[in-house]
Design a protein around this motif. Structure first.
Motif, PDB file in Angstrom:
ATOM      1  N   VAL A 261      34.644  79.567   6.150  1.00 53.96           N
ATOM      2  CA  VAL A 261      33.438  80.115   5.528  1.00 53.96           C
ATOM      3  C   VAL A 261      33.526  81.631   5.426  1.00 53.96           C
ATOM      4  O   VAL A 261      33.208  82.229   4.390  1.00 53.96           O
ATOM      5  CB  VAL A 261      32.186  79.697   6.331  1.00 53.96           C
ATOM      6  CG1 VAL A 261      30.941  80.387   5.774  1.00 53.96           C
ATOM      7  CG2 VAL A 261      32.017  78.187   6.302  1.00 53.96           C
ATOM      8  N   VAL A 262      33.973  82.288   6.500  1.00 54.05           N
ATOM      9  CA  VAL A 262      34.052  83.754   6.507  1.00 54.05           C
ATOM     10  C   VAL A 262      35.060  84.241   5.475  1.00 54.05           C
ATOM     11  O   VAL A 262      34.822  85.231   4.768  1.00 54.05           O
ATOM     12  CB  VAL A 262      34.416  84.270   7.914  1.00 54.05           C
ATOM     13  CG1 VAL A 262      34.582  85.784   7.905  1.00 54.05           C
ATOM     14  CG2 VAL A 262      33.333  83.874   8.914  1.00 54.05           C
ATOM     15  N   ARG A 268      37.618  87.400   1.563  1.00 50.74           N
ATOM     16  CA  ARG A 268      38.279  87.414   0.252  1.00 50.74           C
ATOM     17  C   ARG A 268      37.559  88.332  -0.736  1.00 50.74           C
ATOM     18  O   ARG A 268      38.169  88.839  -1.670  1.00 50.74           O
ATOM     19  CB  ARG A 268      38.346  86.004  -0.329  1.00 50.74           C
ATOM     20  CG  ARG A 268      39.212  85.036   0.440  1.00 50.74           C
ATOM     21  CD  ARG A 268      40.682  85.302   0.266  1.00 50.74           C
ATOM     22  NE  ARG A 268      41.490  84.321   0.984  1.00 50.74           N
ATOM     23  CZ  ARG A 268      42.783  84.426   1.208  1.00 50.74           C
ATOM     24  NH1 ARG A 268      43.443  85.484   0.777  1.00 50.74           N
ATOM     25  NH2 ARG A 268      43.438  83.494   1.871  1.00 50.74           N
ATOM     26  N   LYS A 269      36.254  88.518  -0.530  1.00 48.39           N
ATOM     27  CA  LYS A 269      35.512  89.421  -1.419  1.00 48.39           C
ATOM     28  C   LYS A 269      35.962  90.871  -1.247  1.00 48.39           C
ATOM     29  O   LYS A 269      35.906  91.661  -2.185  1.00 48.39           O
ATOM     30  CB  LYS A 269      34.005  89.318  -1.134  1.00 48.39           C
ATOM     31  CG  LYS A 269      33.426  87.917  -1.210  1.00 48.39           C
ATOM     32  CD  LYS A 269      33.491  87.347  -2.614  1.00 48.39           C
ATOM     33  CE  LYS A 269      32.810  85.986  -2.679  1.00 48.39           C
ATOM     34  NZ  LYS A 269      32.926  85.363  -4.016  1.00 48.39           N
ATOM     35  N   LEU A 270      36.390  91.208  -0.030  1.00 47.31           N
ATOM     36  CA  LEU A 270      36.782  92.581   0.259  1.00 47.31           C
ATOM     37  C   LEU A 270      38.295  92.792   0.199  1.00 47.31           C
ATOM     38  O   LEU A 270      38.758  93.892  -0.093  1.00 47.31           O
ATOM     39  CB  LEU A 270      36.275  92.987   1.652  1.00 47.31           C
ATOM     40  CG  LEU A 270      34.748  92.930   1.855  1.00 47.31           C
ATOM     41  CD1 LEU A 270      34.405  93.315   3.284  1.00 47.31           C
ATOM     42  CD2 LEU A 270      34.033  93.839   0.870  1.00 47.31           C
ATOM     43  N   SER A 321      40.766  93.785  10.679  1.00 40.85           N
ATOM     44  CA  SER A 321      42.117  93.244  10.785  1.00 40.85           C
ATOM     45  C   SER A 321      42.230  91.898  10.074  1.00 40.85           C
ATOM     46  O   SER A 321      43.240  91.607   9.421  1.00 40.85           O
ATOM     47  CB  SER A 321      42.502  93.098  12.266  1.00 40.85           C
ATOM     48  OG  SER A 321      43.730  92.412  12.417  1.00 40.85           O
ATOM     49  N   ALA A 322      41.175  91.076  10.186  1.00 38.46           N
ATOM     50  CA  ALA A 322      41.175  89.768   9.522  1.00 38.46           C
ATOM     51  C   ALA A 322      41.176  89.925   7.997  1.00 38.46           C
ATOM     52  O   ALA A 322      41.805  89.144   7.282  1.00 38.46           O
ATOM     53  CB  ALA A 322      39.968  88.952   9.975  1.00 38.46           C
ATOM     54  N   ILE A 323      40.459  90.947   7.514  1.00 36.53           N
ATOM     55  CA  ILE A 323      40.446  91.197   6.059  1.00 36.53           C
ATOM     56  C   ILE A 323      41.834  91.617   5.590  1.00 36.53           C
ATOM     57  O   ILE A 323      42.347  91.111   4.586  1.00 36.53           O
ATOM     58  CB  ILE A 323      39.394  92.266   5.722  1.00 36.53           C
ATOM     59  CG1 ILE A 323      37.986  91.747   6.024  1.00 36.53           C
ATOM     60  CG2 ILE A 323      39.490  92.668   4.246  1.00 36.53           C
ATOM     61  CD1 ILE A 323      36.905  92.805   5.918  1.00 36.53           C
ATOM     62  N   VAL A 324      42.455  92.550   6.330  1.00 32.57           N
ATOM     63  CA  VAL A 324      43.808  92.991   5.968  1.00 32.57           C
ATOM     64  C   VAL A 324      44.791  91.827   6.073  1.00 32.57           C
ATOM     65  O   VAL A 324      45.744  91.720   5.297  1.00 32.57           O
ATOM     66  CB  VAL A 324      44.242  94.169   6.853  1.00 32.57           C
ATOM     67  CG1 VAL A 324      45.686  94.569   6.553  1.00 32.57           C
ATOM     68  CG2 VAL A 324      43.314  95.355   6.652  1.00 32.57           C
ATOM     69  N   ASP A 325      44.526  90.921   7.019  1.00 27.30           N
ATOM     70  CA  ASP A 325      45.396  89.764   7.208  1.00 27.30           C
ATOM     71  C   ASP A 325      45.387  88.848   5.980  1.00 27.30           C
ATOM     72  O   ASP A 325      46.358  88.120   5.738  1.00 27.30           O
ATOM     73  CB  ASP A 325      44.963  88.987   8.451  1.00 27.30           C
ATOM     74  CG  ASP A 325      45.982  87.948   8.874  1.00 27.30           C
ATOM     75  OD1 ASP A 325      47.193  88.205   8.721  1.00 27.30           O
ATOM     76  OD2 ASP A 325      45.579  86.865   9.338  1.00 27.30           O
ATOM     77  N   CYS A 326      44.307  88.883   5.209  1.00 24.48           N
ATOM     78  CA  CYS A 326      44.280  88.127   3.947  1.00 24.48           C
ATOM     79  C   CYS A 326      45.224  88.741   2.921  1.00 24.48           C
ATOM     80  O   CYS A 326      45.752  88.041   2.045  1.00 24.48           O
ATOM     81  CB  CYS A 326      42.867  88.113   3.359  1.00 24.48           C
ATOM     82  SG  CYS A 326      41.637  87.190   4.304  1.00 24.48           S
ATOM     83  N   ALA A 420      44.741  78.665  11.389  1.00 18.90           N
ATOM     84  CA  ALA A 420      44.777  79.640  10.292  1.00 18.90           C
ATOM     85  C   ALA A 420      43.379  80.088   9.880  1.00 18.90           C
ATOM     86  O   ALA A 420      43.227  80.942   9.016  1.00 18.90           O
ATOM     87  CB  ALA A 420      45.507  79.036   9.089  1.00 18.90           C
ATOM     88  N   ASN A 421      42.361  79.527  10.511  1.00 17.40           N
ATOM     89  CA  ASN A 421      40.986  79.833  10.144  1.00 17.40           C
ATOM     90  C   ASN A 421      40.557  81.149  10.796  1.00 17.40           C
ATOM     91  O   ASN A 421      40.706  81.344  11.997  1.00 17.40           O
ATOM     92  CB  ASN A 421      40.087  78.681  10.618  1.00 17.40           C
ATOM     93  CG  ASN A 421      38.694  78.769  10.060  1.00 17.40           C
ATOM     94  OD1 ASN A 421      38.023  79.774  10.223  1.00 17.40           O
ATOM     95  ND2 ASN A 421      38.254  77.699   9.420  1.00 17.40           N
ATOM     96  N   ARG A 422      39.991  82.058   9.974  1.00 15.69           N
ATOM     97  CA  ARG A 422      39.604  83.376  10.479  1.00 15.69           C
ATOM     98  C   ARG A 422      38.123  83.467  10.841  1.00 15.69           C
ATOM     99  O   ARG A 422      37.626  84.565  11.083  1.00 15.69           O
ATOM    100  CB  ARG A 422      39.957  84.455   9.447  1.00 15.69           C
ATOM    101  CG  ARG A 422      41.438  84.530   9.115  1.00 15.69           C
ATOM    102  CD  ARG A 422      41.730  85.664   8.161  1.00 15.69           C
ATOM    103  NE  ARG A 422      43.111  85.641   7.695  1.00 15.69           N
ATOM    104  CZ  ARG A 422      43.547  84.973   6.638  1.00 15.69           C
ATOM    105  NH1 ARG A 422      42.686  84.251   5.918  1.00 15.69           N
ATOM    106  NH2 ARG A 422      44.813  84.995   6.287  1.00 15.69           N
ATOM    107  N   ASP A 423      37.420  82.345  10.870  1.00 16.01           N
ATOM    108  CA  ASP A 423      36.013  82.358  11.276  1.00 16.01           C
ATOM    109  C   ASP A 423      35.857  82.833  12.714  1.00 16.01           C
ATOM    110  O   ASP A 423      34.773  83.268  13.122  1.00 16.01           O
ATOM    111  CB  ASP A 423      35.407  80.955  11.129  1.00 16.01           C
ATOM    112  CG  ASP A 423      35.270  80.532   9.675  1.00 16.01           C
ATOM    113  OD1 ASP A 423      35.510  81.380   8.787  1.00 16.01           O
ATOM    114  OD2 ASP A 423      34.937  79.368   9.420  1.00 16.01           O
ATOM    115  N   PHE A 424      36.947  82.769  13.474  1.00 17.14           N
ATOM    116  CA  PHE A 424      36.969  83.248  14.858  1.00 17.14           C
ATOM    117  C   PHE A 424      36.498  84.700  14.960  1.00 17.14           C
ATOM    118  O   PHE A 424      35.864  85.098  15.940  1.00 17.14           O
ATOM    119  CB  PHE A 424      38.396  83.068  15.365  1.00 17.14           C
ATOM    120  CG  PHE A 424      38.757  83.840  16.595  1.00 17.14           C
ATOM    121  CD1 PHE A 424      38.042  83.692  17.775  1.00 17.14           C
ATOM    122  CD2 PHE A 424      39.838  84.716  16.592  1.00 17.14           C
ATOM    123  CE1 PHE A 424      38.382  84.396  18.910  1.00 17.14           C
ATOM    124  CE2 PHE A 424      40.186  85.418  17.721  1.00 17.14           C
ATOM    125  CZ  PHE A 424      39.458  85.260  18.891  1.00 17.14           C
TER     126      PHE A 424
END
Length: 467
Positions: A261-262, A268-270, A321-326, A420-424
């Motif tokens: 969801v995140v 992904r929007k950012l 970090s999660a955004i950059v990880d995308c 692989a889920n970044r909702d964490f």
């Protein structure tokens, strides 16, 4: 009297593409002229490179390029490129003018089955190229790929996009023609005046529209309608605004089935904006992975300070970090640079960050309260992540070599999707905001160990198949 086109005697394949590089818009005026469509950059690659690599990814076995004075520069774009493994054959337009029927007669001898003909100004999705190959295998011998505008867009996939005849106002920029028809080319022009099919600029001067008009008369022509709202789309790139529009479309298509969801509604929007920046900087996917890991380790350092404010900053850095990880995966897919090493580096970097954060929170809790339980929980969480890393590597090796039981594959893939889920990242932020990181540590210690135990059970060699 109109000639009768030969009917194929067997099911055709679509393995060859012909790119009209000299028909893509503004002529080149020097080495790599930015105004020339084949050279214009879109998401880290020129339009020409993107077309070749997309065709290759879709299963095409060769590409024929009709090029004029830009041939040398186009060759340089592909020279010694490790991503390219299909032959690209060059046909200079001074010897093979695309407007001459004899050119297509000659090309007929180089094509088996059918060929896709397109201009050098198009960017298209791999799913569109795969759809076209599937349609030819299913017996469609002549196809035009058209864009009818968003008000006539079709959202279906596969055969739902197949129309028996061209819609009014549709513009064809990609054509599929059986090799046996190329020898029947004669004359030039964009088709008969009464035709509902409008031929795109790149193909208009070739003899092919006459063949398609004849196929339309004989009832053997079908149209694949596309639009920007369909997963099967193509777009023209003739100027800077067009390149920006297509780049945004490509970024929007980079969602993953593993996205939580995140990821879908926030990361992904950012990440698209950062991905554009990284592409312009020329950073490789692996370099972006390292950047994401460094930011994650900075997050862990903040958690180790132990204060409420440092915890909030740490959680926000982890979210960043999660955004950059995308972005590493987005850059890899946009530039066709995916690799097993990159995938392994991504997973390893994520786990290093997770272990550092768990250890930092445990240390902060111990420093604040002097409880050895915090250190024990931190050790359990770190050990759980390390065990999970080893088992995930093992599961990925088993997936590559083939599971002994199909049931194992389904359960393992379902479990691997959670790692692989970044909702964490959102969960960690919630615990930081509510100043309950001690409870987060407890849950992390339990959850990480439950995960590796489940994965070990699912991937055990003796796991039976469900009946």
């Amino acid at each position: 009297m109109a000639q009768t086109l030969p009917k194929p005697t067997k099911t055709l394949s679509l393995d060859t593409a012909v790119i009209l590089a000299s028909s893509g818009g503004v002529p080149s005026t020097g080495r790599g002229a930015e105004g020339s469509s084949p050279f214009r950059q879109v998401a880290g690659l020129s339009v020409f490179q993107r077309a070749v690599f997309t065709l290759q990814r879709a299963g095409f076995s060769q590409v024929l390029v009709l090029a004029g004075e830009e041939e040398d520069e186009l060759r340089r774009l592909l020279k010694d490129d490790p991503r390219l493994f299909i032959p690209v054959r060059w046909r200079p337009t001074r010897e093979f003018p695309p407007e001459e029927p004899k050119t297509w007669h000659a090309l007929a001898g180089e094509v088996e089955g059918a060929c896709l003909v397109l201009g050098g100004h198009l960017v298209f999705t791999g799913s569109l190229a795969e759809l076209l190959r599937e349609q030819v295998r299913n017996g469609q011998t002549a196809l035009v790929v058209s864009s009818a505008g968003d008000h006539k867009a079709t959202r279906g996939t596969g055969a739902q996009n197949l129309q028996s005849s061209p819609a009014d106002g549709s513009v064809a920029d990609m054509l599929i023609v059986p090799a046996g028809w190329l020898g029947h080319c004669g004359g030039t022009g964009a088709g008969s005046p009464g035709s509902r099919l409008l031929i795109g600029e790149a193909l208009r001067s070739t003899p092919l529209p006459g063949l398609l008009d004849q196929a339309l008369v004989n009832g053997g022509l079908r149209t694949v309608a596309t639009s920007a709202v369909s997963p099967h789309w193509y777009q023209e790139v003739r100027d800077a605004p067009g390149a920006t529009r297509v780049e945004n479309l490509l970024l929007r298509s980079l969602t993953s089935e593993l996205d939580g969801v995140v990821d879908r509604y926030f990361n992904r929007k950012l990440s698209g904006t950062l991905t554009k920046l990284f592409l312009r900087m020329g950073l490789s996917p692996n370099a972006i992975t390292i950047v994401s890991m460094v930011i994650g380790l900075m997050s862990a350092a903040c958690f180790a300070l132990g204060s409420y404010t440092a915890g909030i900053i740490g959680a926000l850095l982890f979210q960043f970090s999660a955004i950059v990880d995308c972005c590493d995966g987005e850059v890899a897919r946009l530039t066709f640079t995916e690799s097993p090493f990159g995938a392994q580096l991504d997973i390893t970097a994520d786990n290093i960050v997770h272990m550092a954060i768990f250890a930092a929170i445990a240390w902060a809790q111990y420093a604040s309260h002097g409880e050895w339980l915090s250190l024990a929980l931190g050790l359990c969480a770190v050990a759980g992540v390390a065990g999970s890393q080893w088992l995930v590597d093992r599961a990925r090796r088993l997936r590559r070599s083939g599971w002994s039981q199909p049931d194992q594959a389904g359960r393992s893939n379902a479990l691997l999707s959670h790692i692989a889920n970044r909702d964490f990242s959102l969960v960690l932020l919630a615990f930081a905001v509510t100043n309950t990181l001690d409870w987060f540590l407890r849950l992390a210690a339990i959850g990480s160990n439950i995960f590796w135990v489940l994965l070990a059970w699912i991937t055990r060699p003796s796991a039976p198949a469900r009946v």
